[in-house]
Design a protein around this motif. Structure first.
Motif, PDB file in Angstrom:
ATOM      1  N   UNK A  90      -6.492  35.449   3.625  1.00 43.90           N
ATOM      2  CA  UNK A  90      -5.384  34.576   4.056  1.00 43.90           C
ATOM      3  C   UNK A  90      -5.903  33.200   4.417  1.00 43.90           C
ATOM      4  N   UNK A  91      -5.207  32.174   3.974  1.00 39.97           N
ATOM      5  CA  UNK A  91      -5.553  30.810   4.359  1.00 39.97           C
ATOM      6  C   UNK A  91      -6.771  30.258   3.636  1.00 39.97           C
ATOM      7  N   UNK A  92      -7.072  30.820   2.446  1.00 45.05           N
ATOM      8  CA  UNK A  92      -8.228  30.341   1.678  1.00 45.05           C
ATOM      9  C   UNK A  92      -7.999  28.873   1.255  1.00 45.05           C
ATOM     10  N   UNK A  93      -9.102  28.115   1.152  1.00 45.93           N
ATOM     11  CA  UNK A  93      -8.981  26.658   0.921  1.00 45.93           C
ATOM     12  C   UNK A  93      -8.944  26.260  -0.553  1.00 45.93           C
ATOM     13  N   UNK A  94      -9.230  27.189  -1.449  1.00 51.52           N
ATOM     14  CA  UNK A  94      -9.180  26.844  -2.868  1.00 51.52           C
ATOM     15  C   UNK A  94      -9.472  28.077  -3.702  1.00 51.52           C
ATOM     16  N   UNK A  95      -8.869  28.125  -4.900  1.00 51.20           N
ATOM     17  CA  UNK A  95      -9.132  29.241  -5.825  1.00 51.20           C
ATOM     18  C   UNK A  95      -9.338  28.652  -7.215  1.00 51.20           C
ATOM     19  N   UNK A  96     -10.392  29.105  -7.873  1.00 49.32           N
ATOM     20  CA  UNK A  96     -10.712  28.581  -9.201  1.00 49.32           C
ATOM     21  C   UNK A  96     -11.033  29.743 -10.131  1.00 49.32           C
ATOM     22  N   UNK A  97     -10.656  29.602 -11.402  1.00 48.43           N
ATOM     23  CA  UNK A  97     -10.991  30.613 -12.417  1.00 48.43           C
ATOM     24  C   UNK A  97     -11.271  29.860 -13.712  1.00 48.43           C
ATOM     25  N   UNK A  98     -12.481  29.985 -14.240  1.00 49.38           N
ATOM     26  CA  UNK A  98     -12.826  29.265 -15.465  1.00 49.38           C
ATOM     27  C   UNK A  98     -13.195  30.275 -16.555  1.00 49.38           C
ATOM     28  N   UNK A  99     -12.383  30.291 -17.622  1.00 48.53           N
ATOM     29  CA  UNK A  99     -12.645  31.198 -18.742  1.00 48.53           C
ATOM     30  C   UNK A  99     -12.397  32.653 -18.412  1.00 48.53           C
ATOM     31  N   UNK A 100     -11.410  32.921 -17.576  1.00 46.29           N
ATOM     32  CA  UNK A 100     -11.212  34.286 -17.071  1.00 46.29           C
ATOM     33  C   UNK A 100      -9.768  34.786 -17.201  1.00 46.29           C
ATOM     34  N   UNK A 101      -8.814  33.973 -16.760  1.00 43.91           N
ATOM     35  CA  UNK A 101      -7.475  34.540 -16.522  1.00 43.91           C
ATOM     36  C   UNK A 101      -6.748  34.991 -17.782  1.00 43.91           C
ATOM     37  N   UNK A 102      -7.099  34.426 -18.961  1.00 46.47           N
ATOM     38  CA  UNK A 102      -6.430  34.946 -20.158  1.00 46.47           C
ATOM     39  C   UNK A 102      -6.932  36.351 -20.497  1.00 46.47           C
ATOM     40  N   UNK A 103      -8.069  36.760 -19.904  1.00 48.70           N
ATOM     41  CA  UNK A 103      -8.537  38.146 -20.089  1.00 48.70           C
ATOM     42  C   UNK A 103      -7.721  39.127 -19.244  1.00 48.70           C
ATOM     43  N   UNK A 104      -7.079  38.612 -18.193  1.00 48.00           N
ATOM     44  CA  UNK A 104      -6.427  39.482 -17.198  1.00 48.00           C
ATOM     45  C   UNK A 104      -4.947  39.674 -17.566  1.00 48.00           C
ATOM     46  N   UNK A 105      -4.577  40.918 -17.959  1.00 51.20           N
ATOM     47  CA  UNK A 105      -3.184  41.116 -18.390  1.00 51.20           C
ATOM     48  C   UNK A 105      -2.157  40.727 -17.316  1.00 51.20           C
TER      49      UNK A 105
END
Ligand SMILES: C[S@@+](CC[C@H](N)C(=O)[O-])C[C@H]1O[C@@H](n2cnc3c(N)ncnc32)[C@H](O)[C@@H]1O
Length: 218
Positions: free
Chosen positions: A118-133
């Motif tokens: 909770x309250x995380x300051x940033x989220x990044x995903x590089x070259x990953x999310x299209x793999x995740x249905x």
């Protein structure tokens, strides 16, 4: 097996097998005029991390983004790297030990099963999310966990709208051994960024085959 590398198990098995040559393949991208380091830097710039921040990287792989994130969050900040592949995380662990960082935690989890702090300051995903249905749910849950005004950034593949869509089969053929398939290009995480965050910004690169999408939590 779907044969199209669209399930988590298929992608997990691919990265278990390919972990040892992953970074070599990344550097090979430059031979195709694909400046992946530039896109990493742009993605981290969009994340706008600050000293002392806690940042989650979904699908951190061997930790190639960690030096860029470390440079921003500094020793008082924290990086949490999440990945579905034990073999990729083993290499990330070695990178952390070699650099002597004591502010990086690793979590073995699919993006879909991960509970964002909770309250995380940033989220990044590089070259990953299209793999995740379930990428839309992942982006939605991340958006809810972000501190107000803080950012979600996704750098990934997309189907171009113009002539360059004809380049996609070639790209897929080159990177098939890393689980890249046409089906991944049909997924639309940038639309999820628009749907679940405000002030969304979407930029296209590399003939429109690559996007960087970012948005901020309300
Ligand atoms: C192309 S690599 C990118 C690694 C790193 N983000 C980078 O930019 O170098 C994809 C990574 O995503 C991980 N991955 C794939 N599907 C995932 C999922 N559903 N949940 C979590 N990690 C996943 C793979 O194990 C692999 O380490």
């Amino acid at each position: 097996m779907s044969g199209d590398f669209t399930t988590r198990k298929e992608i997990h098995d691919v990265y278990q097998k390919r972990a040892s040559i992953y970074e070599l393949a990344v550097y090979g991208c430059y031979l195709l005029g694909f400046p992946i380091g530039r896109y990493r830097r742009l993605a981290v710039k969009e994340l706008a991390p600050r000293a002392g921040d806690t940042v989650v990287e979904i699908g951190c792989g061997t930790g190639m983004n960690f030096p860029l994130l470390q440079a921003e969050v500094g020793p008082t900040g924290k990086i949490i790297g999440v990945d579905i592949s034990e073999a990729m995380l083993k290499r990330a662990k070695k990178r952390i030990n070699d650099a002597g960082w004591n502010n990086v935690d690793l979590a073995l989890s699919s993006a879909a099963d991960y509970s964002f702090p909770d309250g995380v300051d940033g989220i990044i995903a590089t070259g990953v999310l299209t793999y995740e249905p379930d990428y839309d749910k992942v982006i939605k849950r991340g958006a809810r966990a972000l501190a107000p005004g803080r950012r979600w950034v996704v750098f990934d593949y997309k189907m171009p709208s113009g002539w360059s869509r004809h380049l996609v089969p070639l790209f897929v053929w080159i990177f098939r051994s890393f689980g890249i398939s046409i089906a991944l290009f049909e997924r639309t995480p940038w639309q999820s960024i628009k749907k679940h965050l405000r002030n969304a910004k979407i930029e296209e690169f590399y003939f429109g085959l690559i996007f960087i999408a970012s948005g901020e939590a309300p």
